[in-house]
Design a protein around this motif. Sequence first.
Motif, PDB file in Angstrom:
ATOM      1  N   MET A 168       0.816  -1.198   0.000  1.00  0.00           N
ATOM      2  CA  MET A 168       0.000   0.000   0.000  1.00  0.00           C
ATOM      3  C   MET A 168       0.860   1.263   0.000  1.00  0.00           C
ATOM      4  O   MET A 168       1.866   1.338   0.706  1.00  0.00           O
ATOM      5  CB  MET A 168      -0.909   0.033   1.247  1.00  0.00           C
ATOM      6  CG  MET A 168      -1.663  -1.246   1.548  1.00  0.00           C
ATOM      7  SD  MET A 168      -3.004  -1.545   0.392  1.00  0.00           S
ATOM      8  CE  MET A 168      -4.029  -0.104   0.664  1.00  0.00           C
ATOM      9  N   VAL A 169       0.424   2.255  -0.785  1.00  0.00           N
ATOM     10  CA  VAL A 169       0.905   3.630  -0.663  1.00  0.00           C
ATOM     11  C   VAL A 169      -0.331   4.448  -0.322  1.00  0.00           C
ATOM     12  O   VAL A 169      -1.219   4.596  -1.168  1.00  0.00           O
ATOM     13  CB  VAL A 169       1.580   4.128  -1.945  1.00  0.00           C
ATOM     14  CG1 VAL A 169       1.943   5.601  -1.808  1.00  0.00           C
ATOM     15  CG2 VAL A 169       2.822   3.301  -2.252  1.00  0.00           C
TER      16      VAL A 169
ATOM     17  N   ARG B  93      -0.692  -1.064  -4.619  1.00  0.00           N
ATOM     18  CA  ARG B  93       0.247  -1.046  -5.736  1.00  0.00           C
ATOM     19  C   ARG B  93       0.651  -2.457  -6.185  1.00  0.00           C
ATOM     20  O   ARG B  93       1.076  -2.655  -7.319  1.00  0.00           O
ATOM     21  CB  ARG B  93       1.500  -0.262  -5.352  1.00  0.00           C
ATOM     22  CG  ARG B  93       1.221   1.174  -4.949  1.00  0.00           C
ATOM     23  CD  ARG B  93       0.733   2.011  -6.120  1.00  0.00           C
ATOM     24  NE  ARG B  93       0.467   3.395  -5.727  1.00  0.00           N
ATOM     25  CZ  ARG B  93       1.387   4.352  -5.714  1.00  0.00           C
ATOM     26  NH1 ARG B  93       2.642   4.083  -6.090  1.00  0.00           N
ATOM     27  NH2 ARG B  93       1.075   5.560  -5.340  1.00  0.00           N
ATOM     28  N   ALA B  94       0.526  -3.441  -5.283  1.00  0.00           N
ATOM     29  CA  ALA B  94       0.824  -4.841  -5.625  1.00  0.00           C
ATOM     30  C   ALA B  94       0.088  -5.728  -4.645  1.00  0.00           C
ATOM     31  O   ALA B  94      -0.220  -5.310  -3.509  1.00  0.00           O
ATOM     32  CB  ALA B  94       2.327  -5.120  -5.589  1.00  0.00           C
ATOM     33  N   ALA B  95      -0.209  -6.944  -5.077  1.00  0.00           N
ATOM     34  CA  ALA B  95      -0.904  -7.917  -4.242  1.00  0.00           C
ATOM     35  C   ALA B  95      -0.143  -9.226  -4.265  1.00  0.00           C
ATOM     36  O   ALA B  95       0.437  -9.603  -5.284  1.00  0.00           O
ATOM     37  CB  ALA B  95      -2.336  -8.122  -4.738  1.00  0.00           C
ATOM     38  N   ALA B  96      -0.162  -9.931  -3.125  1.00  0.00           N
ATOM     39  CA  ALA B  96       0.562 -11.194  -3.027  1.00  0.00           C
ATOM     40  C   ALA B  96      -0.233 -12.201  -2.227  1.00  0.00           C
ATOM     41  O   ALA B  96      -1.125 -11.835  -1.441  1.00  0.00           O
ATOM     42  CB  ALA B  96       1.938 -10.983  -2.388  1.00  0.00           C
ATOM     43  N   MET B  97       0.090 -13.472  -2.436  1.00  0.00           N
ATOM     44  CA  MET B  97      -0.537 -14.563  -1.708  1.00  0.00           C
ATOM     45  C   MET B  97       0.466 -15.694  -1.564  1.00  0.00           C
ATOM     46  O   MET B  97       1.226 -15.979  -2.497  1.00  0.00           O
ATOM     47  CB  MET B  97      -1.775 -15.079  -2.442  1.00  0.00           C
ATOM     48  CG  MET B  97      -2.504 -16.209  -1.717  1.00  0.00           C
ATOM     49  SD  MET B  97      -3.317 -17.366  -2.869  1.00  0.00           S
ATOM     50  CE  MET B  97      -1.900 -18.177  -3.612  1.00  0.00           C
ATOM     51  N   VAL B  98       0.453 -16.344  -0.400  1.00  0.00           N
ATOM     52  CA  VAL B  98       1.229 -17.561  -0.171  1.00  0.00           C
ATOM     53  C   VAL B  98       0.284 -18.585   0.443  1.00  0.00           C
ATOM     54  O   VAL B  98      -0.463 -18.275   1.381  1.00  0.00           O
ATOM     55  CB  VAL B  98       2.447 -17.313   0.749  1.00  0.00           C
ATOM     56  CG1 VAL B  98       3.204 -18.601   0.977  1.00  0.00           C
ATOM     57  CG2 VAL B  98       3.362 -16.243   0.168  1.00  0.00           C
ATOM     58  N   ARG B  99       0.317 -19.799  -0.078  1.00  0.00           N
ATOM     59  CA  ARG B  99      -0.546 -20.850   0.456  1.00  0.00           C
ATOM     60  C   ARG B  99       0.113 -22.203   0.282  1.00  0.00           C
ATOM     61  O   ARG B  99       1.004 -22.394  -0.560  1.00  0.00           O
ATOM     62  CB  ARG B  99      -1.901 -20.860  -0.250  1.00  0.00           C
ATOM     63  CG  ARG B  99      -1.829 -21.238  -1.726  1.00  0.00           C
ATOM     64  CD  ARG B  99      -3.118 -21.886  -2.187  1.00  0.00           C
ATOM     65  NE  ARG B  99      -3.141 -22.188  -3.592  1.00  0.00           N
ATOM     66  CZ  ARG B  99      -2.566 -23.259  -4.147  1.00  0.00           C
ATOM     67  NH1 ARG B  99      -1.886 -24.129  -3.395  1.00  0.00           N
ATOM     68  NH2 ARG B  99      -2.655 -23.477  -5.464  1.00  0.00           N
TER      69      ARG B  99
END
Length: 254
Positions: A240-241, A246-252
């Motif tokens: 976030m700004v 500004r970007a999204a991520a996921m780990v699973r």
Amino acid sequence: MLRHTDVDAPLVEVPGSGYVYRTSWRLATTDIDEQQRLRLDGVARYIQEAGAEHLADAQLAEVHPHWIVLRTVIDVIEPIELPSNITFRRWCAALSTRWCNMRVRLDGSAGGRIETEGFWICVNKDTLTPSRLTDECIARFGSTTDNHRLRWRPWLTEPVTHGIQTPFPLRRTDIDPFEHVNNTIYWHGIVEVLGQLPAGADLTAAPYRAVLEYRSPIKFGEAVTIRSEQREGRIRMDFMVADDVRAAAMVRKR
């Protein structure tokens, strides 16, 4: 919401024919974690360098020198550990006239396998708009796939509305030639957030999948916060700004 048919889909296998680029180098001590395993940010740097080598091998480095990656998928099937030499195989899994899905498989000489895929857009450096691939590029990259109608659609569309806030201060060394944060730097933030998970909540015991998608650039001097939330056996993160994602991520877990 998460498009599970997309975000959970398996990556395509190594093709039996066509233009598959191969290279190798030794796992660097600067890219390992406390267990001497190749970190996610190291994977991101390695596949970026393998891509640069691939373009040079295809004699396309001067024809199409500028690319932006919109999505990176990293499937850690089995960790690659020190000491090890890593073999890279890179090929096109799908393409259109201005972008392509590029697969990279990493195999460690002492064991370990990591599968990756990147959605890369060829861009005009001056306008930062998509640039058409040459017919030669389409022919060479298209030799490993029948999908020549690739379209972009985001996978991580559900925002993180609550959760933990982690400051992500930027450094001068994080900036690329476009004067934006380099795509590999976001993975430093992902590794940082994963390291803050409570004991027993380890999502990075192989096999696991990590996905990073880009929305808009981050420039040096902007104040960045990572908003993260863990639920349903996965963790979501938004870079976030202010209130802008500004970007999204996921780990699973796989």
